[in-house]
Design a protein around this motif. Structure first.
Motif, PDB file in Angstrom:
ATOM      1  N   LEU A  79      10.000  20.564  49.625  1.00  0.00           N
ATOM      2  CA  LEU A  79      10.610  19.331  49.528  1.00  0.00           C
ATOM      3  C   LEU A  79      11.520  19.155  50.674  1.00  0.00           C
ATOM      4  O   LEU A  79      11.346  17.856  51.443  1.00  0.00           O
ATOM      5  CB  LEU A  79      11.615  19.108  48.258  1.00  0.00           C
ATOM      6  N   SER A  80      12.236  20.161  51.083  1.00  0.00           N
ATOM      7  CA  SER A  80      13.225  19.960  52.347  1.00  0.00           C
ATOM      8  C   SER A  80      12.273  19.645  53.319  1.00  0.00           C
ATOM      9  O   SER A  80      12.771  18.643  54.270  1.00  0.00           O
ATOM     10  CB  SER A  80      14.072  21.133  52.577  1.00  0.00           C
ATOM     11  N   GLU A  81      11.192  20.482  53.676  1.00  0.00           N
ATOM     12  CA  GLU A  81      10.471  20.167  54.899  1.00  0.00           C
ATOM     13  C   GLU A  81       9.935  18.995  55.005  1.00  0.00           C
ATOM     14  O   GLU A  81       9.613  18.023  55.760  1.00  0.00           O
ATOM     15  CB  GLU A  81       9.325  21.097  54.834  1.00  0.00           C
ATOM     16  N   ALA A  82       9.454  18.096  53.713  1.00  0.00           N
ATOM     17  CA  ALA A  82       8.662  16.965  53.657  1.00  0.00           C
ATOM     18  C   ALA A  82       9.990  15.836  53.912  1.00  0.00           C
ATOM     19  O   ALA A  82       9.543  14.935  54.626  1.00  0.00           O
ATOM     20  CB  ALA A  82       8.132  16.789  52.175  1.00  0.00           C
ATOM     21  N   SER A 133      22.408  32.189  48.095  1.00  0.00           N
ATOM     22  CA  SER A 133      21.416  31.822  49.273  1.00  0.00           C
ATOM     23  C   SER A 133      20.601  30.566  48.262  1.00  0.00           C
ATOM     24  O   SER A 133      20.337  29.622  48.894  1.00  0.00           O
ATOM     25  CB  SER A 133      20.390  32.818  49.360  1.00  0.00           C
ATOM     26  N   VAL A 134      20.131  30.906  47.043  1.00  0.00           N
ATOM     27  CA  VAL A 134      19.462  29.773  46.398  1.00  0.00           C
ATOM     28  C   VAL A 134      20.294  28.596  46.239  1.00  0.00           C
ATOM     29  O   VAL A 134      19.791  27.349  46.211  1.00  0.00           O
ATOM     30  CB  VAL A 134      18.960  30.284  45.179  1.00  0.00           C
ATOM     31  N   LEU A 135      21.740  28.637  45.834  1.00  0.00           N
ATOM     32  CA  LEU A 135      22.203  27.445  45.423  1.00  0.00           C
ATOM     33  C   LEU A 135      22.723  26.598  46.958  1.00  0.00           C
ATOM     34  O   LEU A 135      22.698  25.471  46.908  1.00  0.00           O
ATOM     35  CB  LEU A 135      23.673  27.806  44.865  1.00  0.00           C
ATOM     36  N   ALA A 136      23.035  27.175  48.081  1.00  0.00           N
ATOM     37  CA  ALA A 136      23.083  26.762  49.206  1.00  0.00           C
ATOM     38  C   ALA A 136      21.828  26.025  49.677  1.00  0.00           C
ATOM     39  O   ALA A 136      21.622  24.892  50.167  1.00  0.00           O
ATOM     40  CB  ALA A 136      23.346  27.726  50.396  1.00  0.00           C
ATOM     41  N   ARG A 137      20.667  26.718  49.446  1.00  0.00           N
ATOM     42  CA  ARG A 137      19.402  26.002  49.563  1.00  0.00           C
ATOM     43  C   ARG A 137      19.270  24.598  48.596  1.00  0.00           C
ATOM     44  O   ARG A 137      18.654  23.607  49.354  1.00  0.00           O
ATOM     45  CB  ARG A 137      18.128  26.887  49.476  1.00  0.00           C
ATOM     46  N   CYS A 138      19.439  24.628  47.586  1.00  0.00           N
ATOM     47  CA  CYS A 138      19.580  23.556  46.543  1.00  0.00           C
ATOM     48  C   CYS A 138      20.642  22.512  47.285  1.00  0.00           C
ATOM     49  O   CYS A 138      20.114  21.138  46.976  1.00  0.00           O
ATOM     50  CB  CYS A 138      20.080  23.694  45.106  1.00  0.00           C
ATOM     51  N   ALA A 139      21.584  22.703  47.505  1.00  0.00           N
ATOM     52  CA  ALA A 139      22.770  21.859  47.955  1.00  0.00           C
ATOM     53  C   ALA A 139      22.367  21.164  49.335  1.00  0.00           C
ATOM     54  O   ALA A 139      22.358  19.939  49.471  1.00  0.00           O
ATOM     55  CB  ALA A 139      24.158  22.743  48.274  1.00  0.00           C
ATOM     56  N   ALA A 140      21.591  22.062  50.371  1.00  0.00           N
ATOM     57  CA  ALA A 140      20.903  21.438  51.266  1.00  0.00           C
ATOM     58  C   ALA A 140      19.981  20.341  50.978  1.00  0.00           C
ATOM     59  O   ALA A 140      19.800  19.114  51.656  1.00  0.00           O
ATOM     60  CB  ALA A 140      20.396  22.536  52.342  1.00  0.00           C
ATOM     61  N   ALA A 191      20.027  16.389  51.879  1.00  0.00           N
ATOM     62  CA  ALA A 191      19.075  15.718  52.791  1.00  0.00           C
ATOM     63  C   ALA A 191      18.540  14.327  52.187  1.00  0.00           C
ATOM     64  O   ALA A 191      18.303  13.426  52.798  1.00  0.00           O
ATOM     65  CB  ALA A 191      17.950  16.906  52.715  1.00  0.00           C
ATOM     66  N   ILE A 192      18.676  14.447  50.571  1.00  0.00           N
ATOM     67  CA  ILE A 192      18.179  13.278  50.152  1.00  0.00           C
ATOM     68  C   ILE A 192      19.091  12.134  50.268  1.00  0.00           C
ATOM     69  O   ILE A 192      18.998  10.997  50.668  1.00  0.00           O
ATOM     70  CB  ILE A 192      17.983  13.292  48.634  1.00  0.00           C
ATOM     71  N   VAL A 193      20.559  12.662  50.121  1.00  0.00           N
ATOM     72  CA  VAL A 193      21.858  11.535  50.459  1.00  0.00           C
ATOM     73  C   VAL A 193      21.590  11.121  51.884  1.00  0.00           C
ATOM     74  O   VAL A 193      21.792   9.856  52.137  1.00  0.00           O
ATOM     75  CB  VAL A 193      22.932  12.015  50.093  1.00  0.00           C
ATOM     76  N   CYS A 216      19.335  11.008  44.068  1.00  0.00           N
ATOM     77  CA  CYS A 216      18.479  10.030  44.581  1.00  0.00           C
ATOM     78  C   CYS A 216      19.443   8.829  44.580  1.00  0.00           C
ATOM     79  O   CYS A 216      20.289   8.329  43.969  1.00  0.00           O
ATOM     80  CB  CYS A 216      17.241   9.718  43.639  1.00  0.00           C
ATOM     81  N   ASP A 217      19.054   7.897  45.452  1.00  0.00           N
ATOM     82  CA  ASP A 217      19.881   6.508  45.627  1.00  0.00           C
ATOM     83  C   ASP A 217      19.517   5.578  44.453  1.00  0.00           C
ATOM     84  O   ASP A 217      20.638   4.866  43.980  1.00  0.00           O
ATOM     85  CB  ASP A 217      19.332   5.692  47.046  1.00  0.00           C
TER      86      ASP A 217
END
Length: 274
Positions: A46-49, A96-103, A107-109, A134-135
């Motif tokens: 998702l982050s890469e997309a 690490s997982v929580l930081a990845r999720c926060a990122a 990124a969506i915002v 999501c907006d």
């Protein structure tokens, strides 16, 4: 244009589907065997997309949806529990997982394009966080939302960040402290979703909404989204000063001149996105 990105190493054969419908990009979570839980692989995909979409001038809006009976069950708890036996009892992995999720949520915002969630089925914990990030959000009538961590000895601290920025404090705390299911209608009343539609129709309605946004000049849409989130973190005086500066910049845009002129001349505007 449709692409199915396989999630490397995923035990359920998961995919993130990407589809382009005119100026709208549709991202579909396809991990139904695990209720579209946000595994490490899914979050990375998702982050890469989103990173690719952010610099794609042809994408004017994004719809985020999911396959199967659930929108997303949140973090993959099996992945998390597998690290309990680490020498630090999993702390480094959890961080690490929580930081990845926060990122991912950030990124969506911060994505220039608006993101609309189309929700069917359940959205729990980090899955509810995904909706709140999501907006805009459209929910099927059978959709349900929950931040159930408190029920298993784990308060939904990180979902709290997105939830408390999407609904009122008392509604957020009600969800976080009780950990109970919230219906689509209640989520609408709280402001977690923008509208509730017939079950199975959330994607159709979200796409229609995205296409209406895509038809507008992207100058005010992108400036406006970024400014909305920036001013929300400011005090009143600072917010007005900031918004005035951004609006003055917007007024200088070619499309603002064209839009105002078109309104005065009572004709359709011709956008050039500049």
């Amino acid at each position: 244009m449709t692409a199915a990105i396989a999630i490397p190493g995923d035990r359920d054969g998961a995919y993130l589907h990407q589809d382009r419908r005119g100026g709208v990009a549709v991202l579909t979570l396809s991990r139904p065997a695990s209720r579209n839980s946000l595994s490490e692989g899914m979050m990375s995909a998702l982050s890469e997309a989103l990173a690719r979409i952010a610099v794609d001038s042809q994408v004017r809006a994004v719809v985020l949806t999911a396959e199967g009976p659930a929108f997303s069950a949140g973090h993959d708890l099996k992945e998390i529990q597998a690290h309990r036996s680490d020498s630090d009892r999993g702390r480094a992995y959890f961080e690490s997982v929580l930081a990845r999720c926060a990122a991912l949520m950030t990124a969506i915002v911060r994505l220039p394009q608006p993101v609309i969630a189309a929700v069917e089925g359940m959205a729990t914990a980090a899955g509810c966080q995904l909706v709140a990030s999501c907006d805009l959000a459209v929910a099927g009538s059978a959709a349900r939302f929950c931040t159930p961590g408190v029920n298993i000895g784990l308060f939904c601290h990180t979902p709290m960040v997105a939830l408390s920025r999407s609904v009122s404090r008392k509604h957020a705390l009600e969800m976080l402290l009780l950990g109970e299911w919230v219906t689509a209608d209640s989520a609408h009343r709280m402001g977690l979703v923008n509208s509730v539609v017939e079950s199975g129709q959330s994607l159709t309605v979200a796409l229609e909404m995205a296409q209406r946004i895509a038809a507008k000049s992207q100058v005010p849409v992108k400036l406006g989204k970024a400014a909305f989130y920036a001013q929300a973190e400011m005090g009143l005086d600072a917010a007005y000063a900031f918004a005035s500066e951004v609006m003055a910049e917007n007024m200088l845009a070619r499309d603002a001149d064209e839009g105002i002129t078109a309104m005065i001349e009572k004709r359709p505007a011709h956008w050039e996105d500049r």
